[in-house]
Design an enzyme around this catalytic site. Structure first.
Site, PDB file in Angstrom:
ATOM      1  N   GLY A 107      32.960  35.261  27.387  1.00 35.92           N
ATOM      2  CA  GLY A 107      31.850  36.182  27.531  1.00 35.92           C
ATOM      3  C   GLY A 107      31.430  36.267  28.986  1.00 35.92           C
ATOM      4  O   GLY A 107      32.249  36.142  29.902  1.00 35.92           O
ATOM      5  N   GLU A 155      27.495  34.960  19.076  1.00 27.85           N
ATOM      6  CA  GLU A 155      27.601  33.839  20.001  1.00 27.85           C
ATOM      7  C   GLU A 155      27.054  32.588  19.336  1.00 27.85           C
ATOM      8  O   GLU A 155      25.889  32.548  18.942  1.00 27.85           O
ATOM      9  CB  GLU A 155      26.843  34.126  21.296  1.00 27.85           C
ATOM     10  CG  GLU A 155      27.349  35.356  22.041  1.00 27.85           C
ATOM     11  CD  GLU A 155      26.681  35.522  23.395  1.00 27.85           C
ATOM     12  OE1 GLU A 155      26.014  34.563  23.843  1.00 27.85           O
ATOM     13  OE2 GLU A 155      26.824  36.598  23.999  1.00 27.85           O
ATOM     14  N   TYR A 161      38.128  28.461  23.670  1.00 30.28           N
ATOM     15  CA  TYR A 161      38.728  29.748  24.011  1.00 30.28           C
ATOM     16  C   TYR A 161      40.120  29.881  23.393  1.00 30.28           C
ATOM     17  O   TYR A 161      40.951  28.976  23.482  1.00 30.28           O
ATOM     18  CB  TYR A 161      38.830  29.926  25.524  1.00 30.28           C
ATOM     19  CG  TYR A 161      37.489  30.023  26.208  1.00 30.28           C
ATOM     20  CD1 TYR A 161      36.547  30.945  25.768  1.00 30.28           C
ATOM     21  CD2 TYR A 161      37.166  29.194  27.273  1.00 30.28           C
ATOM     22  CE1 TYR A 161      35.310  31.037  26.389  1.00 30.28           C
ATOM     23  CE2 TYR A 161      35.935  29.280  27.900  1.00 30.28           C
ATOM     24  CZ  TYR A 161      35.012  30.199  27.453  1.00 30.28           C
ATOM     25  OH  TYR A 161      33.788  30.283  28.056  1.00 30.28           O
ATOM     26  N   ARG A 180      15.006  34.000  13.792  1.00 31.38           N
ATOM     27  CA  ARG A 180      14.066  34.944  14.391  1.00 31.38           C
ATOM     28  C   ARG A 180      14.802  36.225  14.760  1.00 31.38           C
ATOM     29  O   ARG A 180      16.045  36.264  14.822  1.00 31.38           O
ATOM     30  CB  ARG A 180      13.391  34.370  15.644  1.00 31.38           C
ATOM     31  CG  ARG A 180      14.335  34.077  16.797  1.00 31.38           C
ATOM     32  CD  ARG A 180      13.579  33.726  18.059  1.00 31.38           C
ATOM     33  NE  ARG A 180      14.444  33.259  19.129  1.00 31.38           N
ATOM     34  CZ  ARG A 180      15.093  34.050  19.981  1.00 31.38           C
ATOM     35  NH1 ARG A 180      14.963  35.369  19.904  1.00 31.38           N
ATOM     36  NH2 ARG A 180      15.861  33.538  20.928  1.00 31.38           N
TER      37      ARG A 180
END
Length: 326
Positions: A200, A272, A283, A296
């Protein structure tokens, strides 16, 4: 790895198949309603020493007839096959609606596919099952064909629970509003996604101290609404070695962020996962993320300090949720 027999297309059905117990459906979620059909087909097969066969479709028939209304996939085909095998299915026939059966009349469908190719002695379908050109065939019509052609038909009522119909449409709606608990309840298992871990932006570990395993999925695959979730992270056992203190096949607790990272202005949605208390180079590994509960909604913070404080609270909340589930 799936070891169940898979036949892609009607012409690949073995000619020496022998008698079978068959269940037919899209099975796009293999939720609790679908599981009733599979369980009954498998039980009949075991009781009568036959093979249990699932007939499913790829792509989804709706995407063929009404592509503008094509639903996102709750399950990938690979995961559908894995679950079918776990439930006792011996073989899966995958039919491509763009090439096969699209124009078949109901009798042709039954005589060619069920009787001629699959040697069906028993067929299990849901009460809303339709077949043949224009969906002209119905579950009661299938039962009439069965009485005439020599196979039994088990028509299973749609599953309603807690005032709600258990169906893929309602599961997608639950995912769209981030209601993971309701989606899991309908599925009878954790909603999950599987895909490769890719690089990322790199800020999670270096800048924030929360290194994440990043995964991206096409728009055709269902993922929950943007937000933070508690869940489990599992490295798929592909045989590739893992550098660090994680092992393939083991579920590790994770704080999972779904969305575009509005604080940093990222535009591409991602999943993520911050794996708690572990350090490994992930990876290139295939991994499954299992969602347990919503923590949340996604927020945009005014500073990195505000974001870090929120992430620390998220981790503690995740620990509490997963401790209760364990």
């Amino acid at each position: 790895m799936v070891s169940v027999d898979i036949w892609y297309g009607i012409d690949n059905i073995p000619t020496d198949l022998g008698p079978t117990s068959v269940t037919i459906g899209v099975f796009d979620g293999l939720h609790r309603g679908h599981q009733q059909l599979v369980t009954r087909a498998v039980k009949y097969a075991r009781d009568h020493k036959e093979r249990a066969v699932m007939v499913t479709f790829d792509p989804h028939p709706v995407s063929v007839f009404l592509p503008e209304r094509a639903p996102v996939a709750v399950l990938t085909m690979e995961r559908r096959l894995q679950l079918a095998e776990e439930m006792g299915i011996d073989a899966v026939l995958v039919i491509d609606f763009t090439q096969e059966l699209r124009g078949a009349q109901p009798r042709e469908y039954v005589e060619d596919l069920l009787v001629g190719r699959l040697c069906a002695e028993h067929v299990v379908v849901g009460e809303n099952f339709t077949f043949g050109a224009g969906a002209a065939g119905t579950a009661p019509a299938l039962a009439e064909f069965g009485a005439e052609l020599g196979f039994s038909v088990d028509i299973v009522p749609l599953l309603n629970d807690d005032g709600e119909r258990i169906c893929s449409t309602n599961i997608r709606a639950a995912l769209e509003r981030g209601d993971i608990v309701r989606a899991n309840w309908a599925l009878g298992r954790h909603f999950s996604v599987t895909g490769p871990v890719v690089r990322g932006a790199g800020r999670g570990g270096k800048e924030l101290g929360f290194p994440t395993a990043n995964q991206y999925f096409p728009e055709s695959v269902a993922i929950p609404a943007d937000g933070v979730y508690a869940g489990w992270f599992v490295i798929e056992p592909t045989g590739a070695p893992v550098e660090g203190d994680m092992e393939p096949g083991v579920p590790y607790p994770a704080a999972i962020s779904v969305g575009t990272n509005p604080t940093f202005g990222d535009e591409e949605r991602s999943v993520e996962s911050f794996v708690l208390d572990r350090d490994a180079d992930l990876y290139g590994h295939e991994a499954t993320v299992r969602f347990v509960d919503h923590v949340r909604d996604m927020e945009k913070f005014n500073s990195v300090e505000e974001l870090l404080s929120a992430m620390a609270r998220d981790v503690e909340r995740v620990r509490d949720i997963l401790a209760r589930e364990s």
